[in-house]
Design a protein around this motif. Structure first.
Motif, PDB file in Angstrom:
ATOM      1  N   LEU A  96      30.344  27.802   4.224  1.00 43.82           N
ATOM      2  CA  LEU A  96      29.218  28.439   3.544  1.00 43.82           C
ATOM      3  C   LEU A  96      29.687  29.150   2.275  1.00 43.82           C
ATOM      4  O   LEU A  96      29.050  29.049   1.220  1.00 43.82           O
ATOM      5  CB  LEU A  96      28.529  29.429   4.485  1.00 43.82           C
ATOM      6  CG  LEU A  96      27.760  28.813   5.655  1.00 43.82           C
ATOM      7  CD1 LEU A  96      27.355  29.888   6.657  1.00 43.82           C
ATOM      8  CD2 LEU A  96      26.526  28.066   5.165  1.00 43.82           C
ATOM      9  N   LEU A  97      30.790  29.870   2.364  1.00 45.81           N
ATOM     10  CA  LEU A  97      31.320  30.559   1.184  1.00 45.81           C
ATOM     11  C   LEU A  97      31.707  29.580   0.086  1.00 45.81           C
ATOM     12  O   LEU A  97      31.431  29.815  -1.096  1.00 45.81           O
ATOM     13  CB  LEU A  97      32.537  31.401   1.565  1.00 45.81           C
ATOM     14  CG  LEU A  97      32.291  32.807   2.089  1.00 45.81           C
ATOM     15  CD1 LEU A  97      33.614  33.458   2.429  1.00 45.81           C
ATOM     16  CD2 LEU A  97      31.529  33.642   1.075  1.00 45.81           C
ATOM     17  N   ALA A  98      32.342  28.484   0.460  1.00 47.08           N
ATOM     18  CA  ALA A  98      32.764  27.501  -0.536  1.00 47.08           C
ATOM     19  C   ALA A  98      31.571  26.940  -1.293  1.00 47.08           C
ATOM     20  O   ALA A  98      31.678  26.636  -2.494  1.00 47.08           O
ATOM     21  CB  ALA A  98      33.534  26.364   0.151  1.00 47.08           C
ATOM     22  N   ALA A  99      30.436  26.814  -0.619  1.00 46.70           N
ATOM     23  CA  ALA A  99      29.245  26.283  -1.273  1.00 46.70           C
ATOM     24  C   ALA A  99      28.489  27.338  -2.067  1.00 46.70           C
ATOM     25  O   ALA A  99      27.886  27.036  -3.102  1.00 46.70           O
ATOM     26  CB  ALA A  99      28.315  25.660  -0.226  1.00 46.70           C
ATOM     27  N   LEU A 100      28.531  28.590  -1.604  1.00 45.41           N
ATOM     28  CA  LEU A 100      27.698  29.636  -2.211  1.00 45.41           C
ATOM     29  C   LEU A 100      28.406  30.437  -3.300  1.00 45.41           C
ATOM     30  O   LEU A 100      27.770  30.882  -4.260  1.00 45.41           O
ATOM     31  CB  LEU A 100      27.197  30.592  -1.123  1.00 45.41           C
ATOM     32  CG  LEU A 100      26.143  30.022  -0.176  1.00 45.41           C
ATOM     33  CD1 LEU A 100      25.961  30.926   1.027  1.00 45.41           C
ATOM     34  CD2 LEU A 100      24.820  29.853  -0.917  1.00 45.41           C
ATOM     35  N   ALA A 101      29.689  30.655  -3.160  1.00 41.96           N
ATOM     36  CA  ALA A 101      30.396  31.512  -4.122  1.00 41.96           C
ATOM     37  C   ALA A 101      30.309  31.009  -5.564  1.00 41.96           C
ATOM     38  O   ALA A 101      30.236  31.825  -6.495  1.00 41.96           O
ATOM     39  CB  ALA A 101      31.852  31.695  -3.693  1.00 41.96           C
ATOM     40  N   ALA A 153      41.702  25.566  -2.013  1.00 44.92           N
ATOM     41  CA  ALA A 153      40.729  24.474  -2.016  1.00 44.92           C
ATOM     42  C   ALA A 153      40.089  24.270  -3.393  1.00 44.92           C
ATOM     43  O   ALA A 153      39.273  23.367  -3.563  1.00 44.92           O
ATOM     44  CB  ALA A 153      39.647  24.739  -0.975  1.00 44.92           C
ATOM     45  N   GLY A 154      40.443  25.125  -4.377  1.00 44.38           N
ATOM     46  CA  GLY A 154      39.961  24.917  -5.734  1.00 44.38           C
ATOM     47  C   GLY A 154      38.897  25.880  -6.204  1.00 44.38           C
ATOM     48  O   GLY A 154      38.380  25.737  -7.320  1.00 44.38           O
ATOM     49  N   LEU A 155      38.557  26.877  -5.382  1.00 45.12           N
ATOM     50  CA  LEU A 155      37.530  27.835  -5.803  1.00 45.12           C
ATOM     51  C   LEU A 155      38.129  28.787  -6.829  1.00 45.12           C
ATOM     52  O   LEU A 155      39.201  29.376  -6.610  1.00 45.12           O
ATOM     53  CB  LEU A 155      37.013  28.606  -4.593  1.00 45.12           C
ATOM     54  CG  LEU A 155      35.585  29.156  -4.687  1.00 45.12           C
ATOM     55  CD1 LEU A 155      34.596  28.014  -4.856  1.00 45.12           C
ATOM     56  CD2 LEU A 155      35.237  29.955  -3.444  1.00 45.12           C
ATOM     57  N   GLY A 156      37.455  28.934  -7.962  1.00 46.72           N
ATOM     58  CA  GLY A 156      37.975  29.740  -9.056  1.00 46.72           C
ATOM     59  C   GLY A 156      37.896  31.233  -8.799  1.00 46.72           C
ATOM     60  O   GLY A 156      37.160  31.710  -7.937  1.00 46.72           O
ATOM     61  N   GLU A 157      38.639  31.984  -9.613  1.00 40.96           N
ATOM     62  CA  GLU A 157      38.704  33.434  -9.449  1.00 40.96           C
ATOM     63  C   GLU A 157      37.348  34.093  -9.656  1.00 40.96           C
ATOM     64  O   GLU A 157      36.977  35.028  -8.931  1.00 40.96           O
ATOM     65  CB  GLU A 157      39.731  34.014 -10.426  1.00 40.96           C
ATOM     66  CG  GLU A 157      40.041  35.481 -10.203  1.00 40.96           C
ATOM     67  CD  GLU A 157      40.729  35.740  -8.865  1.00 40.96           C
ATOM     68  OE1 GLU A 157      40.644  36.884  -8.386  1.00 40.96           O
ATOM     69  OE2 GLU A 157      41.339  34.806  -8.313  1.00 40.96           O
ATOM     70  N   SER A 158      36.566  33.630 -10.635  1.00 43.51           N
ATOM     71  CA  SER A 158      35.262  34.237 -10.890  1.00 43.51           C
ATOM     72  C   SER A 158      34.330  34.070  -9.698  1.00 43.51           C
ATOM     73  O   SER A 158      33.539  34.969  -9.372  1.00 43.51           O
ATOM     74  CB  SER A 158      34.625  33.634 -12.144  1.00 43.51           C
ATOM     75  OG  SER A 158      34.424  32.238 -11.979  1.00 43.51           O
ATOM     76  N   ALA A 159      34.409  32.924  -9.025  1.00 41.66           N
ATOM     77  CA  ALA A 159      33.589  32.700  -7.836  1.00 41.66           C
ATOM     78  C   ALA A 159      34.043  33.599  -6.692  1.00 41.66           C
ATOM     79  O   ALA A 159      33.213  34.194  -5.986  1.00 41.66           O
ATOM     80  CB  ALA A 159      33.649  31.235  -7.424  1.00 41.66           C
ATOM     81  N   ASP A 205      22.229  22.425  10.845  1.00 43.31           N
ATOM     82  CA  ASP A 205      23.364  21.668  11.370  1.00 43.31           C
ATOM     83  C   ASP A 205      24.658  22.297  10.852  1.00 43.31           C
ATOM     84  O   ASP A 205      24.927  22.267   9.652  1.00 43.31           O
ATOM     85  CB  ASP A 205      23.247  20.205  10.936  1.00 43.31           C
ATOM     86  CG  ASP A 205      24.356  19.334  11.506  1.00 43.31           C
ATOM     87  OD1 ASP A 205      25.253  19.863  12.188  1.00 43.31           O
ATOM     88  OD2 ASP A 205      24.320  18.107  11.253  1.00 43.31           O
ATOM     89  N   ALA A 206      25.444  22.836  11.762  1.00 45.28           N
ATOM     90  CA  ALA A 206      26.685  23.501  11.353  1.00 45.28           C
ATOM     91  C   ALA A 206      27.680  22.542  10.733  1.00 45.28           C
ATOM     92  O   ALA A 206      28.553  22.960   9.955  1.00 45.28           O
ATOM     93  CB  ALA A 206      27.320  24.191  12.556  1.00 45.28           C
ATOM     94  N   GLU A 207      27.566  21.260  11.034  1.00 48.14           N
ATOM     95  CA  GLU A 207      28.494  20.280  10.475  1.00 48.14           C
ATOM     96  C   GLU A 207      28.079  19.828   9.078  1.00 48.14           C
ATOM     97  O   GLU A 207      28.872  19.224   8.362  1.00 48.14           O
ATOM     98  CB  GLU A 207      28.583  19.061  11.407  1.00 48.14           C
ATOM     99  CG  GLU A 207      29.084  19.392  12.804  1.00 48.14           C
ATOM    100  CD  GLU A 207      30.443  20.079  12.763  1.00 48.14           C
ATOM    101  OE1 GLU A 207      31.298  19.657  11.960  1.00 48.14           O
ATOM    102  OE2 GLU A 207      30.633  21.043  13.534  1.00 48.14           O
ATOM    103  N   ALA A 208      26.849  20.092   8.706  1.00 47.51           N
ATOM    104  CA  ALA A 208      26.359  19.683   7.382  1.00 47.51           C
ATOM    105  C   ALA A 208      25.396  20.751   6.857  1.00 47.51           C
ATOM    106  O   ALA A 208      24.186  20.522   6.765  1.00 47.51           O
ATOM    107  CB  ALA A 208      25.662  18.324   7.468  1.00 47.51           C
ATOM    108  N   PRO A 209      25.902  21.946   6.522  1.00 43.63           N
ATOM    109  CA  PRO A 209      25.013  23.033   6.102  1.00 43.63           C
ATOM    110  C   PRO A 209      24.476  22.899   4.685  1.00 43.63           C
ATOM    111  O   PRO A 209      23.609  23.668   4.274  1.00 43.63           O
ATOM    112  CB  PRO A 209      25.919  24.266   6.205  1.00 43.63           C
ATOM    113  CG  PRO A 209      27.292  23.732   5.946  1.00 43.63           C
ATOM    114  CD  PRO A 209      27.305  22.353   6.564  1.00 43.63           C
ATOM    115  N   GLU A 210      24.961  21.899   3.934  1.00 45.54           N
ATOM    116  CA  GLU A 210      24.569  21.809   2.522  1.00 45.54           C
ATOM    117  C   GLU A 210      23.060  21.653   2.350  1.00 45.54           C
ATOM    118  O   GLU A 210      22.468  22.218   1.420  1.00 45.54           O
ATOM    119  CB  GLU A 210      25.303  20.646   1.849  1.00 45.54           C
ATOM    120  CG  GLU A 210      26.807  20.860   1.684  1.00 45.54           C
ATOM    121  CD  GLU A 210      27.566  20.671   2.983  1.00 45.54           C
ATOM    122  OE1 GLU A 210      28.716  21.130   3.071  1.00 45.54           O
ATOM    123  OE2 GLU A 210      26.978  20.077   3.923  1.00 45.54           O
ATOM    124  N   ALA A 211      22.420  20.880   3.234  1.00 48.54           N
ATOM    125  CA  ALA A 211      20.972  20.690   3.121  1.00 48.54           C
ATOM    126  C   ALA A 211      20.239  22.013   3.280  1.00 48.54           C
ATOM    127  O   ALA A 211      19.242  22.279   2.595  1.00 48.54           O
ATOM    128  CB  ALA A 211      20.491  19.688   4.174  1.00 48.54           C
TER     129      ALA A 211
END
Length: 297
Positions: free
Chosen positions: A199-204, A231-237, A169-175
């Motif tokens: 996807l990047l926000a969840a995987l990085a 959006a709050g993603l850190g530099e290391s990610a 589901d493109a609207e809820a890829p977390e699962a």
């Protein structure tokens, strides 16, 4: 009438070890081959008997009893401890002392674990480049988990026993992301930039991936990086992300050319460093083998 199997869900007659071994090798599933290589005294089976073990199943038999259960337990411990590596060990079972079996003989068992695949790739996107990339990698001993939110995206695409296609589901890829196997490579090349960003926000932030790549130009990554940072993603990610992907020397635009460039980069990322001269020996030490098989001296 044949007797019913202990596991009612199992196929009867049971699958022999050689058929199971071939199927698991083709499918890229982790497994162990246990072989009796030496026997003395009274033993349940003779040298040459083999057993194939996975995390959930057992194929064929070494004679049953507590001895066989010990072999199965050792095999599964090996799979759990190092699922991504091949290992070989030689175990001695004095059946009376170690296994509590009254036959009283002694067997030596060669336990060989197979990771099933050399590498794992989770690929998001079944567009032209994704299809060309899978066609290149499918013959290799890699497991490819291929994801696309479009139900018809995989129709007519290249495949193979180690290519596993998944809708999500493109609207809820977390699962879907929860099913990703750590220590594998991940490539993001969907048809939707907004989905790419989610996807990047969840995987990085994950540090258990072998690599994380995003298809696109340097300007696309600049835009993505700024948005993900806000959006709050850190530099290391953010530093974990490769974009553009592929060999830097190519400016090719054809899907097959991009796929070749990306495949070459993945192979370079997956090649282990050369072993030092004193690390060339692998597997069972030669002295142990000479003691186990004195006729080989």
């Amino acid at each position: 009438m044949s007797p019913a199997p202990e596991n009612p869900a199992a196929t009867w007659p049971p699958e022999p070890w050689h058929a199971a071994l071939h199927r698991l090798q083709q499918a890229g599933e982790p497994h162990v081959l246990a072989s009796i290589v030496a026997a003395s005294g009274s033993t349940p089976r003779e040298p040459g008997a083999k057993l194939v073990i996975t995390a959930a199943q057992v194929f064929d038999t070494l004679g049953g009893g507590h001895f066989e259960q010990q072999v199965i337990a050792l095999a599964r411990e090996t799979l759990a401890a190092a699922p991504a590596t091949s290992q070989t060990r030689l175990e001695t079972f004095v059946l009376g002392a170690r296994s509590g079996q009254c036959c009283g003989g002694c067997v030596q068992v060669l336990i060989e674990s197979f990771p099933g695949t050399e590498q794992r790739l989770s690929l998001f996107g079944a567009g032209h480049v994704g299809q060309a990339l899978v066609a290149l990698l499918a013959p290799l001993p890699w497991r490819i988990d291929w994801f696309d939110s479009r139900t018809a995206a995989f129709e007519g695409s290249a495949g193979g026993p180690r290519v596993h296609c998944h809708g999500f589901d493109a609207e809820a890829p977390e699962a879907t992301l929860k099913a990703l196997v750590g220590h594998g490579h991940v490539l993001i090349m969907t048809h939707d930039h907004a989905l790419d960003r989610r996807l990047l926000a969840a995987l990085a932030p994950r540090d258990d991936l072998a690599s994380l790549g995003l298809i696109g130009s340097a300007s696309k990554w600049s835009s993505f990086r700024a948005a993900l940072g806000r959006a709050g993603l850190g530099e290391s990610a953010l530093e974990r992300v490769r974009c553009p992907i592929g060999l830097a020397a190519t400016a090719a635009k054809r899907p097959q050319e991009i796929a070749i460039s990306v495949a070459a980069e993945l192979l370079a990322l997956s090649t282990p460093p050369a072993l030092a001269d004193d690390d060339h020996h692998r597997g069972i030490p030669a002295a142990t083998l000479r003691d186990a098989f004195p006729s080989a001296r």
